[in-house]
Design an enzyme around this catalytic site. Structure first.
Site, PDB file in Angstrom:
ATOM      1  N   LYS A 134       0.843  -1.201   0.000  1.00  0.00           N
ATOM      2  CA  LYS A 134       0.000   0.000   0.000  1.00  0.00           C
ATOM      3  C   LYS A 134       0.877   1.250   0.000  1.00  0.00           C
ATOM      4  O   LYS A 134       2.081   1.166   0.305  1.00  0.00           O
ATOM      5  CB  LYS A 134      -0.922  -0.021   1.220  1.00  0.00           C
ATOM      6  N   TYR A 158      17.408  30.213   9.059  1.00  0.00           N
ATOM      7  CA  TYR A 158      16.215  30.965   9.488  1.00  0.00           C
ATOM      8  C   TYR A 158      16.206  31.194  10.992  1.00  0.00           C
ATOM      9  O   TYR A 158      16.506  30.281  11.770  1.00  0.00           O
ATOM     10  CB  TYR A 158      14.945  30.213   9.099  1.00  0.00           C
TER      11      TYR A 158
HETATM   12  C1  LIG Z   1      -0.709  -1.989   6.808  1.00  0.00           C
HETATM   13  C2  LIG Z   1      -1.363  -3.267   7.132  1.00  0.00           C
HETATM   14  C3  LIG Z   1      -0.603  -4.445   7.200  1.00  0.00           C
HETATM   15  C4  LIG Z   1       0.898  -4.442   7.171  1.00  0.00           C
HETATM   16  O1  LIG Z   1       1.366  -3.974   8.420  1.00  0.00           O
HETATM   17  P1  LIG Z   1       2.912  -3.865   8.782  1.00  0.00           P
HETATM   18  O2  LIG Z   1       2.918  -3.445  10.199  1.00  0.00           O
HETATM   19  O3  LIG Z   1       3.468  -2.825   7.880  1.00  0.00           O
HETATM   20  O4  LIG Z   1       3.510  -5.197   8.547  1.00  0.00           O
HETATM   21  C5  LIG Z   1      -1.280  -5.638   7.365  1.00  0.00           C
HETATM   22  N1  LIG Z   1      -2.637  -5.672   7.480  1.00  0.00           N
HETATM   23  C6  LIG Z   1      -3.382  -4.547   7.459  1.00  0.00           C
HETATM   24  C7  LIG Z   1      -4.844  -4.651   7.620  1.00  0.00           C
HETATM   25  C8  LIG Z   1      -2.768  -3.308   7.294  1.00  0.00           C
HETATM   26  O5  LIG Z   1      -3.513  -2.199   7.292  1.00  0.00           O
END
Ligand SMILES: *Cc1c(COP(=O)(O)O)cnc(C)c1O
Length: 375
Positions: free
Chosen positions: A51, A270
């Protein structure tokens, strides 16, 4: 190119010579991390969570590297990410959409052969109706809320499902997500496991999935049929209380765009937030918060193991370093210093910024030249 598309250059067209900073992504390390997780899982299947464009590192490249390791199951968050991944990977792998489908978008998911993660009875109804309309059962993953209160069908919703609720769907996965998997001794994990077990029995029989990266290290009871690691593949430590069992994956280097001598008493950057208490040699690098570099993500860059402290505030497009620790003339315009890599891990930077490695990675912006190695 459409009108709406920004006319700014994207990473894949920015040459190494032109770039202000270079992000190196070690696909071989991602593959090794996948193999390490698989070894830990014994015979349990292992998906890849890609993702948010593969946690900012390039979903297409990461997924192709995982396919080469035998991975045939992927998770994205958005429908649009799933459509793009399907185009990149072809028809074979199963691609799940974690956030479910926005109402009305079902035809787009069908066209790309995506498996929505159904998070509510309403979503189930819409998907089942779409299946009946299409004259075939559509693949679906059902997520239940076992105690995180974020996504998934609530227990009462599962209990109230009608017998024909699944008429138009083929349930290929039943899943839930752990809220505290990175705290191995926390009782919440066991409570979620028990609740998942209870809810699963009320749903059509299908392979089950509970583990994210940290979950894989909770032990065999949590493993079920499919694990869903993301972070650990990208080198983030899934066991924060112990040494990192994963290989580092990213290296971020920024170019020196100017060097100068600063006199005692001069104000730097800055707000003149730094005042030189003595003469120093400084270098300005082409990296700032507009590159997705968190303003508090570190207090130094590194060159051949030598620490080069930031002086003054992080700007939008630049940071000033004190390079007095190096011999005069050692660093010149165009040379690279390390921001993430062997001297400073993603988790180090996150700790410094008061955030998590996930945010450091997914923030890294589009202005870098991206170099993929060990493909
Ligand atoms: C993002 C996510 C994962 C992966 O999680 P990690 O901690 O990055 O391994 C797995 N399942 C769901 C539902 C997620 O949202």
């Amino acid at each position: 190119m459409t009108e709406a598309k920004a006319s700014l250059p994207q990473s894949d067209t920015i040459t190494e010579a032109a770039a202000g900073a270079i992000l190196t992504i070690d696909l071989g390390a991602i593959q090794e991390n996948y193999r390490r997780l698989k070894a830990k899982l014994g015979g349990v299947r292992c998906a890849g969570v890609v993702k948010a464009d593969g946690y900012g590192l390039g979903a297409r490249q990461v997924a192709a590297a995982l396919v080469a390791e035998g991975c045939d199951s992927f998770f994205v968050a958005h429908l649009t990410e799933g459509v793009a991944l399907r185009e990149a990977l072809g028809p074979q792998p199963q691609i799940h959409v974690l956030n479910g489908l926005p109402p009305g978008s079902e035809p787009e998911a069908i066209a790309a052969d995506l498996v929505p993660v159904i998070n509510s009875a309403g979503q189930l109804k819409a998907w089942s109706e779409a299946g009946q309309k299409a004259g075939r059962k559509l693949k679906a993953a059902i997520q239940v809320d076992s105690g995180m209160s974020r996504l998934g069908m609530a227990p009462a919703e599962v209990e109230a499902l009608a017998a024909d609720a699944f008429a138009g769907v083929d349930v290929v996965l039943v899943m839930s997500h752990l809220a505290r998997a990175d705290e191995p001794t926390n009782a919440a994990n066991d409570a979620q496991l028990k609740e998942f077990e209870r809810l699963r029995k009320m749903l059509p029989k299908a392979p089950a999935s509970l583990d994210n990266s940290s979950g894989i290290f909770l032990g065999p009871r949590y493993r079920y049929d499919l694990a869903r690691p993301g972070a650990a593949l990208y080198g983030i430590n899934p066991t924060p209380d112990e040494a990192n069992p994963m290989l580092p994956v990213v290296r971020l280097e920024a170019k020196i765009i100017q060097t100068r001598s600063i006199e005692k008493g001069a104000g730097v950057g800055y707000g003149h937030a730094f005042l030189a208490s003595g003469p120093l040699r400084a270098a300005t690098i082409s990296l700032g918060y507009a590159d997705g570099w968190h303003r508090r993500a570190a207090s130094a860059a590194w060159f051949e193991g030598v620490r080069l402290p930031f002086v003054g505030r992080v700007s939008m497009d630049s940071i000033i370093l004190d390079i007095s620790a190096l011999p005069a003339g050692r660093l010149r315009e165009g040379d690279l210093v390390e921001l993430l890599g062997p001297s400073q891990s993603v988790d180090d930077a996150a700790g410094h910024a008061g955030t998590i490695g996930y945010e450091i990675l997914t923030s890294l912006g589009p202005r870098f030249h991206r170099r993929y190695i060990n493909e």
